[in-house]
Design an enzyme around this catalytic site. Structure first.
Site, mmCIF file in Angstrom:
data_model
loop_
_atom_site.group_PDB
_atom_site.id
_atom_site.type_symbol
_atom_site.label_atom_id
_atom_site.label_comp_id
_atom_site.label_asym_id
_atom_site.label_seq_id
_atom_site.Cartn_x
_atom_site.Cartn_y
_atom_site.Cartn_z
ATOM 1 N N LYS A 1 42.806 41.449 33.484
ATOM 2 C CA LYS A 1 42.297 40.520 34.484
ATOM 3 C C LYS A 1 43.375 39.503 34.837
ATOM 4 C CE LYS A 1 37.930 41.804 34.957
ATOM 5 N NZ LYS A 1 37.389 42.204 36.263
ATOM 6 N N ASP B 1 43.460 43.666 37.775
ATOM 7 C CA ASP B 1 42.310 43.278 38.590
ATOM 8 C C ASP B 1 42.390 41.784 38.864
ATOM 9 O OD1 ASP B 1 39.940 42.874 39.865
ATOM 10 O OD2 ASP B 1 38.658 43.669 38.271
ATOM 11 N N GLU C 1 43.083 46.136 41.409
ATOM 12 C CA GLU C 1 41.774 45.966 42.037
ATOM 13 C C GLU C 1 41.726 44.638 42.771
ATOM 14 O OE1 GLU C 1 38.148 46.371 39.634
ATOM 15 O OE2 GLU C 1 39.346 47.602 38.295
ATOM 16 N N ASP D 1 37.240 46.727 45.092
ATOM 17 C CA ASP D 1 36.069 46.543 44.235
ATOM 18 C C ASP D 1 35.058 45.674 44.976
ATOM 19 O OD1 ASP D 1 34.179 46.224 42.318
ATOM 20 O OD2 ASP D 1 35.462 45.344 40.801
ATOM 21 N N LYS E 1 30.465 50.791 41.410
ATOM 22 C CA LYS E 1 29.602 50.280 40.340
ATOM 23 C C LYS E 1 28.166 50.397 40.819
ATOM 24 C CE LYS E 1 32.978 46.832 38.840
ATOM 25 N NZ LYS E 1 33.365 45.407 38.962
#
Ligand code: MG
Length: 369
Positions: free
Chosen positions: A162, A190, A216, A241, A265
């Site tokens: 992240k 991400d 992402e 995303d 997702k």
């Protein structure tokens, strides 16, 4: 014809081992919802939604509230009419994909139980090897490097990192991780919309030679123009995303030539029905997909894993949310072998259920015919 006779909805709270931080906020506890749909044949299906409020705009309270209306709409309907059941929720209320995904998951679980098949088979696929990555959340470069060492020792095949605070710190984070674990294990980054275009380009072209698979959501979800520019100019592939919720988003992103990959997702798509459609659109456009998660328990992860296993265009797996949980109230379902291999059960449906004692302590309501 079977009918839906009873629906139970729970506030499904699972404490985390420690708070997790990404570019747009911190969560302290998984505050999910759980939906159990019973039929006139005495069969039931279970679904879980994990509302990540900064991303989907739903909270546990809002998902719980709309679930009452959804339950009222579905009582008396034929649960095997997936199209009709899900269309009735979409007609009634726009948005709210996470609450819808919990109902969709329970309906698919039921359909697979009626068909006497594991869910991956109902979805038309087979049992494939799925190895999840593990995520490192935002902290100091030193702490993130220490996490990476532990993950490497556990045998991970890929690490998700992240980022998204600022270019200088984010470059230091990846540099510290590479310094600590070498370059062998691929890193997926991400930024969770945290950068502007210039920061994104600076970071991505600095870390491009450090075995980075993709990034992402480098910029804001609505910023197709800069996603497309980054796709041209950054030397790291770009994955959508937060820009990708629905099948319609998939078409828009493809038309704008904005990204290389899609992160699907169930909590964003509204469930399996749309996830299958998004993957089909992606496959037809030559775009590979990743399956991601919010903060689902092993139950929600089980449905995600069946989807990923069934559809061969889904090639990246980020199914690690249960690693953060301090409790595992799930019976059956997928389990993790050698830490990262996601093993699917052969049971009918998605195969997972929740420990009844654990559920009994949760706030809940019932809607009955
Ligand atoms: Mg993401």
């Amino acid at each position: 014809m079977p009918t839906i006779t009873r629906i139970e909805v729970y506030k499904f709270n699972i404490p985390l081992q420690a708070p997790v931080t990404i570019a747009i906020g911190t969560i302290e506890e998984a505050r999910n919802i759980l939906v159990k749909i019973h039929t006139s044949d005495g069969v039931y299906g279970v679904g879980e939604g994990a509302p990540f409020w900064m991303i989907v705009g739903e909270t546990q309270a809002s998902a719980y509230a709309v679930s009452y209306d959804f339950a009222k709409l579905l009582i008396g309907k034929n649960p095997l009419d997936l199209e009709g059941c899900i269309a009735s929720l979409d007609r009634y209320l726009a948005g709210n994909p996470t609450a819808k995904s919990a109902f969709d998951m329970a309906l698919y679980d039921l359909a697979a139980k009626y068909a006497q098949m594991p869910l991956y088979q109902l979805l038309g696929g087979s049992k494939r090897s799925i190895v999840t990555d593990e995520t490192i959340y935002i902290a100091t470069p030193e702490a993130m490097a220490a996490d990476a060492v532990k993950i490497k020792e556990r045998g991970a095949e890929a690490i998700k990192v992240k980022l998204g605070t600022n270019a200088k710190d984010d470059i230091r984070r990846i540099a510290a991780i590479r310094e600590a674990i070498g370059h062998e294990i691929p890193i997926r980054t991400d930024a969770n919309q945290g950068w502007d275009y210039v920061s994104a380009l600076t970071v991505l072209n600095t870390i491009a030679d450090w075995n980075v698979e993709y990034c992402e959501q480098p910029v804001k979800h609505w910023d197709y123009k800069h996603l497309a520019r980054l796709r041209q100019q950054a030397r790291v592939p770009i994955c959508a995303d937060e820009s990708l919720f629905s099948p319609q988003d998939a078409i828009k992103l493809i038309t704008a030539e904005a990204v290389d990959y899609f992160n699907i997702k169930l909590s964003k798509s509204g469930g399996l029905r749309n996830a299958v459609k998004i993957n089909a659109i992606a496959e037809a456009a030559g775009i590979k997909c990743m399956i991601g998660c919010m903060s689902e328990s092993r139950l929600g992860i089980s449905a995600n894993a069946h989807f990923a296993s069934a559809l061969q265009n889904v090639v990246f797996y980020d199914l690690d949310s249960p690693f953060e949980h301090a409790h595992n109230p799930i019976l059956g379902g997928v389990y993790y072998q050698n830490h990262y291999e996601v093993i699917l059960p052969d049971a009918h449906g998605h195969g997972a259920d929740v420990d009844a004692d654990f559920l009994q302590r949760m706030e809940s309501f019932v809607v009955e015919a």
